[in-house]
Design an enzyme around this catalytic site. Sequence first.
Site, mmCIF file in Angstrom:
data_model
loop_
_atom_site.group_PDB
_atom_site.id
_atom_site.type_symbol
_atom_site.label_atom_id
_atom_site.label_comp_id
_atom_site.label_asym_id
_atom_site.label_seq_id
_atom_site.Cartn_x
_atom_site.Cartn_y
_atom_site.Cartn_z
ATOM 1 N N LYS A 273 -12.461 -3.212 0.876
ATOM 2 C CA LYS A 273 -13.453 -3.083 -0.273
ATOM 3 C C LYS A 273 -14.069 -4.336 -0.628
ATOM 4 O O LYS A 273 -14.275 -5.216 0.181
ATOM 5 C CB LYS A 273 -13.373 -2.027 -1.364
ATOM 6 N N ASP B 182 -4.279 1.206 -8.976
ATOM 7 C CA ASP B 182 -5.269 0.824 -7.883
ATOM 8 C C ASP B 182 -6.329 -0.175 -8.760
ATOM 9 O O ASP B 182 -7.317 0.858 -9.075
ATOM 10 C CB ASP B 182 -5.534 2.180 -7.145
ATOM 11 N N ARG C 87 5.729 -9.343 12.714
ATOM 12 C CA ARG C 87 5.942 -8.019 11.925
ATOM 13 C C ARG C 87 6.422 -8.242 10.794
ATOM 14 O O ARG C 87 6.201 -7.375 9.675
ATOM 15 C CB ARG C 87 6.672 -6.957 12.810
ATOM 16 N N TYR D 70 -9.046 8.349 -5.058
ATOM 17 C CA TYR D 70 -9.490 8.317 -3.586
ATOM 18 C C TYR D 70 -8.912 9.382 -2.690
ATOM 19 O O TYR D 70 -7.501 9.728 -2.841
ATOM 20 C CB TYR D 70 -9.034 7.009 -2.818
HETATM 21 C C1 LIG Z 1 -9.848 3.328 -4.514
HETATM 22 C C2 LIG Z 1 -9.301 3.199 -3.016
HETATM 23 N N1 LIG Z 1 -8.036 3.061 -3.088
HETATM 24 C C3 LIG Z 1 -7.341 3.080 -1.638
HETATM 25 C C4 LIG Z 1 -8.137 3.281 -0.388
HETATM 26 C C5 LIG Z 1 -7.456 3.444 0.893
HETATM 27 O O1 LIG Z 1 -7.769 2.317 1.712
HETATM 28 P P1 LIG Z 1 -8.074 2.186 2.975
HETATM 29 O O2 LIG Z 1 -9.664 2.748 3.360
HETATM 30 O O3 LIG Z 1 -8.280 0.645 3.415
HETATM 31 O O4 LIG Z 1 -6.921 2.370 3.816
HETATM 32 C C6 LIG Z 1 -9.571 3.602 -0.760
HETATM 33 C C7 LIG Z 1 -10.364 3.861 0.438
HETATM 34 O O5 LIG Z 1 -11.599 4.357 0.304
HETATM 35 C C8 LIG Z 1 -10.067 3.632 -2.039
HETATM 36 O O6 LIG Z 1 -11.342 3.767 -2.216
#
Ligand SMILES: Cc1ncc(COP(=O)(O)O)c(C=O)c1O
Length: 409
Positions: A216, A191, A65, A118
Amino acid sequence: MGTAVQERVADVQYHLSEVQGFDTLALHAGAVADPTTGALLTPIYQTTTYRQEAVGKDKGFTYSRSANPTVSALERRLAMLEGADYCTCYATGLAATTVLCLALLRANDHVVISEAVYGGTVRLFNQVLAQFGVTAEFVDTADTAALRKAVTAKPTRFVFIETPANPTLKLTDIELTAGIAHEAGALLVVDNTLLTPALQRPFERDADVVLHSTTKFIEGHNATVGGALITRYAELHERFSFTRNAIGAIQSPFPAWLTLQGVKTVGLRMAQHSENALRVARFLETHPQVTRLLYPGLESFPQFELARKQQTAGGALIAFEIDGGVEAGIRLMNSVKLCALAENLGSAETLITHPASMTHADVPPAQRQAAGITDGLVRLSVGLEDPLDIIRDLTQALAQALAHAKGAE
Ligand SMILES: Cc1ncc(COP(=O)(O)O)c(C=O)c1O
């Protein structure tokens, strides 16, 4: 990390300092030939615990962990690819965002976030962190005056931007935002999920933390969920590692191993994704049924100059609307055959998504409208198929949408 492992990593880093090409790093960074067998690939260390030589004497790993050798190998590679020193990996992208917030925020803190991000990020702030008094102010971070006003009106812990934003592809100037955030004593978190360090390098524009949903493009094959927080600062890294262990959000070894394989081709994939997306975008741009089209690689994109400044290519995502509004868009999405109607983006396979009912369903309708996420918006994550096949599929799906609209008249 134990001294023995650290020394071997130092050897590898020294060796790699001679070869700084991105594609070379994607293949080799962070890898250490297995000390017992010489296996070239970092093994999947599927173990909960580690035998200790004596009380207080371990090899740098005590319990999975806190840290795991496969996950650590991925962390070293992602840090080097972003051009930073530190990385921690998580079970999902949202687990990374959660750790970011728990590590940096206190009750009643204020943060400023891009208006279009997101949907899960919006839900986390509005429906979970709000319970602890955290106020998230969603602003158009492309509007410098609005951004400056938001960060100076109240003490702000961090500015969180997503550029391009999911799903509207609105861009935020990273360098400008870093200056405004730092002036106000706030950190800048970027991000970088939609472009990866292959196409955009936020640390070279003064960001403090880079976040990834590795689900992604980083892993790239629709095989895992995962997340990462990368930083230039040891102190922030310590806080992320502590919080990750305290709440138990680390990635498991197998998805970390799959991500180590997927990321090897991230540079090649991002170049091909961008080339394919440009061809598909050019097709859609001249199609009579398409009424609105957003792709950062097209000259017609409203922020094309900014895209050229901070991205090295347009990326895989296209957002568009078609004649006939919501119903026609839904008909189109229901008619694709090669493209898959699915949540997710960034995989080798082309995916088509309806943000209003899928990825961004939990964003309040008024916020969706303000951010330009209309009910008819279609998001396309262009994959690595032959682009002519993608265009053929979209052509037949557009024809279906038109036939349906005509039939309804
Ligand atoms: C730009 C972006 N950031 C963060 C996330 C969150 O990631 P996760 O789905 O792996 O939790 C996503 C998910 O679609 C995303 O598109």
